[in-house]
Motif scaffolding. Structure first.
Motif, short mmCIF file in Angstrom:
data_model
loop_
_atom_site.label_atom_id
_atom_site.label_comp_id
_atom_site.label_asym_id
_atom_site.label_seq_id
_atom_site.Cartn_x
_atom_site.Cartn_y
_atom_site.Cartn_z
N ARG A 49 10.53 -11.34 17.43
CA ARG A 49 9.60 -12.18 18.20
C ARG A 49 9.46 -13.55 17.56
NH1 ARG A 49 3.13 -11.08 18.79
NH2 ARG A 49 2.62 -12.90 20.03
N LEU A 50 9.38 -13.58 16.24
CA LEU A 50 9.26 -14.86 15.54
C LEU A 50 10.51 -15.71 15.75
CD1 LEU A 50 7.59 -16.59 13.47
CD2 LEU A 50 8.96 -15.49 11.69
N LEU A 84 5.45 -23.64 7.98
CA LEU A 84 6.72 -24.11 8.52
C LEU A 84 6.72 -25.62 8.70
CD1 LEU A 84 7.75 -21.29 11.03
CD2 LEU A 84 8.55 -21.70 8.70
N GLY A 85 6.26 -26.11 9.84
CA GLY A 85 6.36 -27.54 10.10
C GLY A 85 7.71 -27.89 10.70
N PRO A 86 7.93 -29.15 11.07
CA PRO A 86 9.16 -29.55 11.79
C PRO A 86 10.44 -29.27 11.02
CG PRO A 86 7.49 -31.27 11.94
CD PRO A 86 6.98 -30.27 10.96
N ALA A 87 10.50 -29.64 9.74
CA ALA A 87 11.75 -29.50 8.98
C ALA A 87 12.16 -28.04 8.83
CB ALA A 87 11.61 -30.16 7.62
N ARG A 88 11.24 -27.19 8.43
CA ARG A 88 11.57 -25.78 8.23
C ARG A 88 11.83 -25.07 9.56
NH1 ARG A 88 6.77 -24.93 3.78
NH2 ARG A 88 7.91 -25.76 1.97
N ALA A 89 11.11 -25.45 10.60
CA ALA A 89 11.35 -24.86 11.92
C ALA A 89 12.76 -25.19 12.38
CB ALA A 89 10.32 -25.39 12.92
N CYS A 90 13.19 -26.43 12.19
CA CYS A 90 14.55 -26.82 12.59
C CYS A 90 15.60 -26.06 11.78
CB CYS A 90 14.74 -28.32 12.41
SG CYS A 90 13.87 -29.31 13.64
N LYS A 91 15.33 -25.82 10.49
CA LYS A 91 16.26 -25.06 9.65
C LYS A 91 16.42 -23.64 10.17
CE LYS A 91 15.95 -27.36 5.14
NZ LYS A 91 15.56 -27.17 3.72
N LEU A 92 15.30 -23.02 10.53
CA LEU A 92 15.36 -21.65 11.03
C LEU A 92 16.15 -21.56 12.34
CD1 LEU A 92 11.79 -20.16 10.40
CD2 LEU A 92 13.95 -19.33 9.48
N VAL A 93 15.85 -22.46 13.27
CA VAL A 93 16.54 -22.45 14.56
C VAL A 93 18.03 -22.74 14.37
CG1 VAL A 93 16.73 -23.62 16.79
CG2 VAL A 93 14.48 -23.06 15.85
N ALA A 94 18.34 -23.68 13.48
CA ALA A 94 19.75 -24.01 13.22
C ALA A 94 20.48 -22.84 12.58
CB ALA A 94 19.83 -25.24 12.31
N ASP A 145 11.11 -21.10 20.04
CA ASP A 145 11.87 -22.34 19.89
C ASP A 145 11.23 -23.22 18.83
OD1 ASP A 145 9.68 -23.65 21.10
OD2 ASP A 145 10.57 -23.54 23.08
N ALA A 146 11.90 -24.31 18.49
CA ALA A 146 11.45 -25.16 17.39
C ALA A 146 10.07 -25.75 17.64
CB ALA A 146 12.47 -26.27 17.15
N SER A 147 9.76 -26.05 18.90
CA SER A 147 8.46 -26.65 19.20
C SER A 147 7.30 -25.71 18.89
CB SER A 147 8.40 -27.09 20.66
OG SER A 147 8.53 -25.97 21.53
N LYS A 148 7.53 -24.39 19.02
CA LYS A 148 6.49 -23.41 18.69
C LYS A 148 6.49 -23.11 17.19
CE LYS A 148 6.41 -21.12 23.20
NZ LYS A 148 6.63 -19.84 23.94
N LEU A 149 7.67 -22.98 16.61
CA LEU A 149 7.75 -22.67 15.18
C LEU A 149 7.11 -23.75 14.32
CD1 LEU A 149 11.39 -21.27 14.93
CD2 LEU A 149 9.29 -19.98 14.51
N ARG A 150 7.27 -25.01 14.71
CA ARG A 150 6.78 -26.12 13.90
C ARG A 150 5.26 -26.11 13.76
NH1 ARG A 150 7.74 -31.76 16.94
NH2 ARG A 150 6.56 -32.43 15.11
N LYS A 151 4.57 -25.41 14.67
CA LYS A 151 3.11 -25.37 14.64
C LYS A 151 2.56 -24.25 13.77
CE LYS A 151 2.92 -27.21 19.36
NZ LYS A 151 2.54 -26.93 20.77
N LEU A 152 3.45 -23.39 13.27
CA LEU A 152 3.00 -22.25 12.48
C LEU A 152 2.76 -22.63 11.02
CD1 LEU A 152 5.35 -19.44 13.85
CD2 LEU A 152 3.06 -20.07 14.62
#
Length: 232
Positions: free
Chosen positions: A59-60, A74-84, A64-71
């Motif tokens: 589920r996590l 995480l934040g924008p940089a780590r969210a983008c790393k996870l999605v990538a 998408d990155a826009s939701k992950l970045r708010k957790l």
């Protein structure tokens, strides 16, 4: 205590190098992306908290990155790393079929379509077009529907098969509800697709239904050449 002060055999990075990634828990793997914790928690504790509040892992990672970045953590940089990282893994697993390797069994087709379709929030009907040796020519998502249905037009599937000069086709769709068991309408459209493609000399090799568990192959169940309402 910061992770760098942990015993070496307990640190996620050292543990991975020594024992391999399968030895790590979900929170330990996630901690490697987080790097450092927040709010007084170390990276592993922060990862564990993320999974407790937003998990399980599937589920996590479906966010998408826009939701992950708010957790938190995480934040924008780590969210983008996870999605990538997830996209890299998917492309790696898909690469064998996409470079033109033969699709020799329902298992490989099932894995391919599951990577493509499992996380989609609406029903998507897709097709893998192949040559006479079952080597992939193209993958296309042909129809997108709602959370529980997608309208499929056999005529359009035939048209795309002819456009790709395909000799064979494997089709698939997902069930966002998670249950991969084919419905009566799934079996009926499979029968119509088989008949329509046969008229132009194209083989329907399989229809794969994707859900949370193992994909269901209609070829394995012997449903491709049979009337959908025949007794099984």
């Amino acid at each position: 205590m910061a992770i760098k002060h942990w015993p070496e055999h307990d640190r996620p990075r050292e543990k991975l190098l020594k024992l391999g990634p399968k030895a790590l828990s979900d929170s330990e793997l996630l901690a490697l992306f987080i790097g450092s914790g927040c709010n007084g928690l170390d990276a592993v504790q922060s990862a564990r908290r993320l999974l407790e509040d937003n998990g399980p892992l599937r589920r996590l990672m479906d966010m998408d990155a826009s939701k992950l970045r708010k957790l938190p953590a995480l934040g924008p940089a780590r969210a983008c790393k996870l999605v990538a990282a997830l996209e890299l893994a998917s492309r790696h697993l898909l690469s064998d079929l996409e470079r033109g390797d033969s699709v020799c069994d329902p298992g490989s087709a099932g894995r391919y379509f599951k990577l493509r379709l499992r996380a989609r929030p609406q029903e998507v009907f897709a097709a893998l077009f192949m040559d006479t040796r079952n080597r992939t020519l193209a993958y296309e998502e042909l129809f997108t529907g709602t959370i529980d249905t997608a309208t499929v037009y056999p005529r359009e599937v035939v048209r795309r098969a002819l456009l790709h000069n395909a000799a064979a086709v494997i089709v698939s769709h997902n069930h966002p509800s998670g249950r991969a068991e084919p419905s009566p309408s799934d079996r009926e459209i499979t029968y119509h697709l088989f008949e329509a493609l046969a008229l132009v000399g194209v083989r329907l090799v399989d229809h794969v239904v994707v859900g949370d568990g193992p994909p269901v192959s209609m070829a394995e169940r012997g449903w491709l050449k049979r009337d959908p309402f025949a007794r099984t």
